[in-house]
Write a protein that holds these residues in place. Structure first.
Motif, PDB file in Angstrom:
ATOM      1  N   GLY A   1       0.852  -1.182   0.000  1.00  0.00           N
ATOM      2  CA  GLY A   1       0.000   0.000   0.000  1.00  0.00           C
ATOM      3  C   GLY A   1       0.884   1.227   0.000  1.00  0.00           C
ATOM      4  N   GLU A   2       0.678   2.096  -0.965  1.00  0.00           N
ATOM      5  CA  GLU A   2       1.587   3.228  -1.185  1.00  0.00           C
ATOM      6  C   GLU A   2       1.733   4.122   0.036  1.00  0.00           C
ATOM      7  OE1 GLU A   2       1.978   7.108  -4.203  1.00  0.00           O
ATOM      8  OE2 GLU A   2       0.356   5.623  -4.442  1.00  0.00           O
ATOM      9  N   HIS A   3       0.636   4.324   0.764  1.00  0.00           N
ATOM     10  CA  HIS A   3       0.665   5.276   1.875  1.00  0.00           C
ATOM     11  C   HIS A   3       0.507   4.598   3.245  1.00  0.00           C
ATOM     12  CE1 HIS A   3       0.492   8.582  -0.977  1.00  0.00           C
ATOM     13  NE2 HIS A   3      -0.559   8.016  -1.547  1.00  0.00           N
ATOM     14  N   LYS A   4       0.755   3.307   3.305  1.00  0.00           N
ATOM     15  CA  LYS A   4       0.543   2.597   4.567  1.00  0.00           C
ATOM     16  C   LYS A   4       1.400   3.152   5.700  1.00  0.00           C
ATOM     17  CE  LYS A   4      -1.214  -0.530   7.189  1.00  0.00           C
ATOM     18  NZ  LYS A   4      -2.619  -0.392   7.621  1.00  0.00           N
ATOM     19  N   ALA A   5       2.586   3.652   5.386  1.00  0.00           N
ATOM     20  CA  ALA A   5       3.486   4.174   6.425  1.00  0.00           C
ATOM     21  C   ALA A   5       3.484   5.696   6.443  1.00  0.00           C
ATOM     22  CB  ALA A   5       4.895   3.653   6.211  1.00  0.00           C
ATOM     23  N   PHE A   6       2.368   6.302   6.012  1.00  0.00           N
ATOM     24  CA  PHE A   6       2.377   7.765   5.931  1.00  0.00           C
ATOM     25  C   PHE A   6       2.468   8.381   7.319  1.00  0.00           C
ATOM     26  CE2 PHE A   6      -1.945   7.703   7.259  1.00  0.00           C
ATOM     27  CZ  PHE A   6      -2.365   9.006   7.497  1.00  0.00           C
ATOM     28  N   LEU A   7       3.133   9.519   7.403  1.00  0.00           N
ATOM     29  CA  LEU A   7       3.393  10.259   8.645  1.00  0.00           C
ATOM     30  C   LEU A   7       4.291   9.501   9.613  1.00  0.00           C
ATOM     31  CD1 LEU A   7      -0.055  11.939   9.402  1.00  0.00           C
ATOM     32  CD2 LEU A   7       1.860  12.814   8.072  1.00  0.00           C
ATOM     33  N   ASP A   8       5.046   8.528   9.105  1.00  0.00           N
ATOM     34  CA  ASP A   8       6.039   7.856   9.944  1.00  0.00           C
ATOM     35  C   ASP A   8       7.059   8.898  10.389  1.00  0.00           C
ATOM     36  OD1 ASP A   8       8.443   6.466  10.756  1.00  0.00           O
ATOM     37  OD2 ASP A   8       7.582   4.653   9.879  1.00  0.00           O
TER      38      ASP A   8
ATOM     39  N   GLU B   1       4.461  15.793   0.722  1.00  0.00           N
ATOM     40  CA  GLU B   1       3.483  16.880   0.676  1.00  0.00           C
ATOM     41  C   GLU B   1       2.056  16.373   0.460  1.00  0.00           C
ATOM     42  OE1 GLU B   1       4.504  19.905  -2.074  1.00  0.00           O
ATOM     43  OE2 GLU B   1       6.457  20.349  -1.142  1.00  0.00           O
ATOM     44  N   ASP B   2       1.888  15.377  -0.411  1.00  0.00           N
ATOM     45  CA  ASP B   2       0.533  14.888  -0.666  1.00  0.00           C
ATOM     46  C   ASP B   2      -0.056  14.200   0.563  1.00  0.00           C
ATOM     47  OD1 ASP B   2       2.415  12.833  -0.888  1.00  0.00           O
ATOM     48  OD2 ASP B   2       1.139  11.679  -2.270  1.00  0.00           O
ATOM     49  N   GLU B   3       0.783  13.547   1.362  1.00  0.00           N
ATOM     50  CA  GLU B   3       0.291  12.895   2.572  1.00  0.00           C
ATOM     51  C   GLU B   3      -0.042  13.923   3.651  1.00  0.00           C
ATOM     52  OE1 GLU B   3       2.575   8.593   2.128  1.00  0.00           O
ATOM     53  OE2 GLU B   3       3.332  10.067   3.574  1.00  0.00           O
ATOM     54  N   VAL B   4       0.748  14.980   3.737  1.00  0.00           N
ATOM     55  CA  VAL B   4       0.448  16.054   4.693  1.00  0.00           C
ATOM     56  C   VAL B   4      -0.889  16.701   4.332  1.00  0.00           C
ATOM     57  CG1 VAL B   4       1.176  18.305   5.566  1.00  0.00           C
ATOM     58  CG2 VAL B   4       2.873  16.479   5.243  1.00  0.00           C
TER      59      VAL B   4
END
Length: 324
Positions: free
Chosen positions: A202-209, A216-219
């Motif tokens: 999953g591309e964003h599974k570890a987002f904000l680690d 920027e897109d995850e923020v």
């Protein structure tokens, strides 16, 4: 002759020695039995004491309830400290107390005494919804929120569901906003020569680690989540307070006000304490506490439980959004 004379004497000595040894062994066995009896007695005494303490302090007994009272009373429910699952101010505890208070035929009015900086938007939302449901079912019983030192963020979310809100002139009220905090350790890890390895599906599974550089897109995505939660918070406050609110650009900015300022903004209806509301507004000075109380065993277990781990995860920003 001397040898013949000594032989029987030696046999008599042996017999006496055996008798003495037997007596010593019997005495030792008896002493052990007495020690065991006393040990069992003291263990039983401790067990009875602890069992009695559990009975006396068990919240299941609800010794502070109004059972057997002939007169009407004001039901009191405390929301103290962090609003979160497994805490004293969890939705399970508060909702259970609210139901008991409203269903008691001797309840003339309900006071929700609040002293909390906020917490989980989910737990706050559960309590908010249940207050509105119970008010609809029991239209003759009014619920008053009384803010003590603080009724901020998630705590104010809950208070806004009340018929009226009271506070002290110096209470801290408001903080209608959402926050989620963390740290960034990327530069520190580079200096220490530590490499972060994360394997995900999953591309964003570890987002904000916190150990990986921000994207920027995850923020932007996470900011959207916070803004959605904030909008839900604002809608609930407006639904509860109605036209009593004095709308201003700063009202929902996350700022906190004194009770005196909150009165001018329409965040509270009047200034007063719990005893004042019970005596002068509800008209039933006697208050019965319906707050769910922890048993001594629960308090002890919590101290030895996962408190350190929970605080560490909160410090590292691994918790969800908080209404604070």
């Amino acid at each position: 002759m001397s040898d013949e004379w000594k032989a029987p004497a030696s046999g008599a000595d042996d017999e006496r020695s055996w008798k003495l040894l037997e007596k010593a062994l019997l005495a030792s066995v008896q002493e052990q039995r007495r020690s065991r009896r006393w040990g069992i007695f003291f263990k039983l005494l401790v067990f009875i004491y602890l069992f009695g303490a559990l009975i006396v302090f068990s919240p299941a007994l609800n010794l502070g309830s109004s059972a057997g009272r002939a007169e009407s009373h004001t039901a009191l429910i405390e929301i103290r400290g962090l609003i979160a699952d497994k805490e004293a101010a969890s939705a399970d505890n508060v909702v259970g107390a609210l139901r008991k208070a409203f269903e008691d035929p001797k309840t003339k009015g309900v006071i929700l005494r609040i002293n909390s900086p906020g917490g989980s938007p989910v737990q706050s939302g559960y309590i908010y919804d249940e207050i509105r449901r119970l008010r609809g079912l029991h239209k003759d019983i009014k619920l008053y929120a009384v803010i003590a030192d603080a009724g901020a963020s998630g705590a104010y979310y809950i208070a806004s569901a009340a018929d009226e809100i009271y506070a002290d002139k110096a209470s801290l009220v408001g903080s209608i906003g959402v926050t989620a905090a963390s740290f960034g350790f990327v530069d520190l890890m580079e200096k220490l020569g530590v490499e972060r390895r994360v394997y995900t599906a999953g591309e964003h599974k570890a987002f904000l680690d916190p150990f990986l550089p921000q994207k920027e897109d995850e923020v932007r995505f996470w900011q959207g989540v916070l803004e959605t939660t904030h909008r839900q918070f604002i809608d609930s406050v407006r639904r509860g307070r109605g036209d009593r609110l004095k709308e201003s650009p700063e009202l929902f900015s996350g700022l906190v006000w004194s009770g005196e300022q909150a009165l001018q903004l329409g965040l509270v209806d009047s200034l007063g304490s719990s005893s004042y509301v019970a005596r002068e507004i509800i008209g039933a000075e006697e208050m019965v506490d319906y707050t769910v109380q922890e048993s001594p065993i629960d308090r002890f277990a919590k101290k030895l439980g996962t408190g350190v781990v929970e605080q560490l995860s909160l410090w590292m920003g691994l918790q969800g959004a908080q209404l604070r």
